[in-house]
Design an enzyme around this catalytic site. Structure first.
Site, short mmCIF file in Angstrom:
data_model
loop_
_atom_site.label_atom_id
_atom_site.label_comp_id
_atom_site.label_asym_id
_atom_site.label_seq_id
_atom_site.Cartn_x
_atom_site.Cartn_y
_atom_site.Cartn_z
N GLU A 194 -11.61 -5.55 9.46
CA GLU A 194 -10.96 -5.68 10.76
C GLU A 194 -12.05 -5.72 11.83
OE1 GLU A 194 -7.95 -6.18 12.04
OE2 GLU A 194 -8.94 -6.04 13.97
N ASN B 76 -2.36 8.17 14.20
CA ASN B 76 -3.34 8.78 15.11
C ASN B 76 -4.16 9.87 14.41
OD1 ASN B 76 -2.49 7.18 17.15
ND2 ASN B 76 -1.83 8.84 18.51
N TYR C 3 0.83 -1.21 0.00
CA TYR C 3 0.00 0.00 0.00
C TYR C 3 0.87 1.26 0.00
CZ TYR C 3 -4.63 -2.14 0.92
OH TYR C 3 -5.81 -2.81 0.83
#
Lengths: 391, 379
Positions: A249, A372, A133
């Site tokens: 996920e 984050n 990616y």
């Protein structure tokens, strides 16, 4: 604070525990605890063999539907297995990219031929996958990928570079986001292509991290080849496929991860008692804060696991941001507790102690798999419905 | 343990939200908070008589509904969300819990039915001037006199102490120290020698009072639990109250988040909604992360509150510390996100900031609770 288990789930737990204990105290004894954060490039051959043994015993891909070779386990059972795995000190799983990312993507977006070709060797542990990616110019702005794939006859010819690819050194295959239409708007000209790693047009260069180990790598594509029909989800539709992968996920690994965190936390508490830091009121506050934070993380996870079926819920959205910050802070606290002793290595030239390893590696926790800042964008936009950035 | 709210608990929450949206609207909060009494008697009647919130956690034997502490949780969250001005917290989470934890049959019969029906309001007077939160906070004294006791002392920060009908007073035997020698007495507010003074406070939505006990004579039957073992009773009661307060903090914190998000979607600067700027978006994301985590902390504490085998002190302190930090953080960020309007009297953001600090320092501030957790960790 445990998951509520019914009789069948308890039986499942016992079976998993028995098998793991037998193997990890027997033939795979040396692998106990290897390949964790900061140690991910150790015992590769043995860990590949271990993945095959797991497959043969039916412990790989247990959450996949049965028709694709899985066992159709619930997320709860997956979480149970994960927790048992960590409890048994199981080694870092080299097959997890195939199991948790590529497999679910193929199940959702793949053609029947792709599913038949690629899913069975993931279940058996025979083929290891890595993810292509990120690029030097496409980190958080993933849609900016520049690696180019051009169709020449029956093959894609790939030129470009990927970076931060975990396990590229030993993987058999890579799913690569490639630009296949340079003229299209950037989200619309990308394809998701399955590329064999062991070929002349690919060069892998491990990236040595601040801890001295190398779990990530750069991957250079110089005329690498992929089969024409190994595009998943259609040509120029790769962005949608890649974003879909993120949604798979399910958080099954959270309980196992927390078990690990708890072990680390206990080491920190021991160190605090030993060094006398536990008498310092500020250290006491920080330790209590970390302990409360860890317990909250566990309830967050248990709430998430019971909140099945719903769309990506709030507990799932906050998970990565929460645990990565917690873990990073614990690493810093550990070093503060050790005082000057924190600096002393296990040995020359740069052999870190276990605590030093996860202290340093935790700096990556808040960056990989969505930094984050990206996590906060996702929480803000998907969880709270705030308007997107102008693009 | 189930880690999600039941259908019944969700329904309680929905009903509470509907009720409070009209009966504890911002205008109603403002008019109640400006009175000395501090609450609207009509709303108190409705929530006790029509909604039976005062009966929720009272056992059926005393005309209550016998529901669990977790059933109370969604109602507490909603009260926090609406900043309800009410003697509910003092009466149920402190007063009724004193009786449920330590009262004998006669005392429960005497008071709990009336509490469940909303006829009696109650509170616990344990703290005194200063910042002590443990047993050392108790300096008021009692001595035996005939068949009863005589109480003397000065209680402070007594929640709704100036309006409560029944005051549970923690006092110590003369010359006793620490957790030794503490006893708890039920003192009707109209007992001779009891002087109650409202102490105006920065957070106007929850009233505090000073209570002076000047040779207050109570009968033998006023003693709750065993003489000299009152600190255990206080501590367990306080822990139950802390858990309910934590749930209230979660609801209030979430309201701050919702106000921020709402505003960030409509307020435009530089030609676009401020919520599209990461500076604002990321603040909101952090608030959500804290709110959901605080909900986990309070949920777990509420769920185990009814189970004897868990150390209530640790879960209560964990929840109180975490939820206090969360509420204050969210209330403060809410003002920052609102900009100028956020620090005016006219806008409700300050009401939440004030409640946040008041509930943070009430029943032990976060550092007290973290130290309590540290002790329990064996540090």
């Amino acid at each position: 604070m445990e998951l509520q288990l019914n009789e069948a789930e308890r039986a499942f737990q016992r079976a998993a525990r028995a098998w793991l204990e037998e193997q990890l105290n027997g033939p795979y004894k040396d692998l106990q605890g290897r390949g964790a954060s900061g140690d991910q490039d150790s015992y590769i051959e043995e860990r590949i063999a271990w993945g095959k043994a797991m497959g043969a015993a039916g412990w790989n891909c247990i959450g996949w539907p049965k028709e694709f070779g899985g066992r159709g386990c619930s997320i709860k059972e997956e979480a149970i297995f994960n927790e048992e795995y960590v409890r048994a000190n199981g080694p870092g799983n080299v097959g997890h990219i195939g199991e948790t990312l590529l497999g679910p993507t193929l199940i959702h977006f793949g053609s029947p031929e792709q599913q038949q070709r690629f899913l069975p060797p993931i279940v058996s542990g025979d083929e290891i996958w890595c993810q292509g990616y990120s690029e030097p110019g496409a980190g958080s702005d993933l849609a900016n990928v520049q690696t180019k794939a051009t169709l020449a006859g029956d093959e894609w010819i790939i030129e470009g570079q990927k970076i931060w690819t975990s396990g590229a050194q030993y993987s058999d295959w890579c799913f690569v986001l490639c630009r296949t239409d340079p003229e299209a708007p950037k989200h619309r000209g990308i394809s998701y292509i399955l590329v064999p790693m062991k070929q002349d047009g690919i060069e892998v260069r491990p990236i040595k991290q601040m801890g001295g180990s190398a779990e990530f790598a750069e991957v250079f594509f110089d005329g690498a080849k992929a089969q024409k029909d190994h595009v998943v989800g259609g040509v120029n539709n790769g962005w949608k496929v890649a974003m879909g992968t993120l949604a798979f996920e399910r958080g099954a690994s959270t309980l196992g991860q927390q078990y690990l965190f708890k072990q680390e936390f206990e080491q920190v508490v021991e160190a605090a008692k030993k060094s006398g830091a536990a008498k310092d009121p500020i250290i006491r506050q920080r330790l209590a804060h970390a302990w409360i934070g860890l317990k909250v993380m566990r309830v967050n996870a248990l709430r998430m696991l019971e909140h099945q079926g719903a769309d990506l819920n709030r507990e799932a959205l906050i998970s990565k941001l929460y645990w990565s910050n917690w873990h990073r802070d614990l690493g810093k606290l550990a070093m503060d507790i050790l005082g000057p002793e924190a600096e002393i290595l296990h040995g020359a030239p740069y052999e870190l102690t276990r605590m030093q390893k996860w202290y340093l590696f935790a700096r990556a926790d808040t960056i990989y798999a969505g930094s984050n800042q990206i996590q906060r964008n996702i929480i803000g936009e998907r969880g709270l419905g705030l308007p997107k950035e102008p693009r | 343990m189930d880690f999600s709210f039941s259908e019944q608990q969700d329904e309680l929450r929905r009903a509470a939200r509907r009720f409070l949206q009209s009966e504890s609207s911002e205008a109603r909060v403002r008019s109640a908070m400006e009175t000395e009494q501090g609450y609207d008697s009509r709303v108190w009647e409705q929530l006790s008589e029509e909604l039976a919130w005062t009966a929720l956690t009272i056992p059926e034997a005393y005309d209550g509904l016998g529901m669990s502490y977790l059933d109370l949780h969604p109602v507490m969250e909603e009260m926090g969300r609406a900043l309800l001005c009410s003697p509910f917290f003092a009466t149920i989470c402190l007063g009724a819990n004193v009786l449920l934890v330590g009262g004998n049959e006669a005392q429960k019969e005497q008071h709990l039915s009336a509490i469940a029906a909303g006829k009696t309001t109650a509170t616990l007077a344990y703290a005194e001037k200063g910042r002590e939160n443990g047993a050392d906070a108790i300096r008021a004294t009692y001595e035996h006199a005939g068949d009863g006791y005589v109480l003397r002392g000065d209680k402070r920060y007594v929640i709704d102490g100036h309006t409560a009908d029944l005051i549970f007073v923690a006092a110590r035997s003369e010359h006793s120290r620490g957790i030794e020698g503490v006893s708890v007495f039920a003192v009707p507010a109209n007992t001779r020698g009891v002087t109650r003074t409202w102490t105006p406070s920065m957070d106007q939505t929850r009233k505090l009072a000073a209570i002076t006990l000047d040779r207050v004579v109570v009968p033998a039957g006023a003693l709750i639990g065993e003489e000299g073992r009152g600190w255990e009773l206080c501590e367990r009661t306080l822990d139950l109250a802390r858990i309910a307060l934590a749930a209230e903090q979660v609801g209030a914190a979430e309201m701050c988040l919702d106000m921020s998000v709402e505003y960030a979607k409509v307020r435009k600067q530089f030609g676009r909604p401020i919520g599209s700027f990461q500076a604002i978006k990321h603040k909101c994301a952090d608030m959500l992360t804290m709110v959901e985590s605080a909900r986990s902390a309070a949920f777990y504490a509420s769920a185990v509150a009814g189970q004897g085998e868990v150390d209530l002190g640790e879960v209560a302190s964990s929840a109180k510390a975490f939820c206090s930090d969360t509420f204050f953080h969210c209330a403060a960020e809410n003002i920052q996100i609102h900009g100028g309007i956020g620090f005016t009297w006219e806008h409700p953001a300050h009401l939440y900031l004030k409640r946040a600090k008041a509930s943070e320092v009430l029943l032990g501030e976060p550092s007290f609770h973290r130290e309590r957790v540290a002790m329990r960790m064996g540090l």
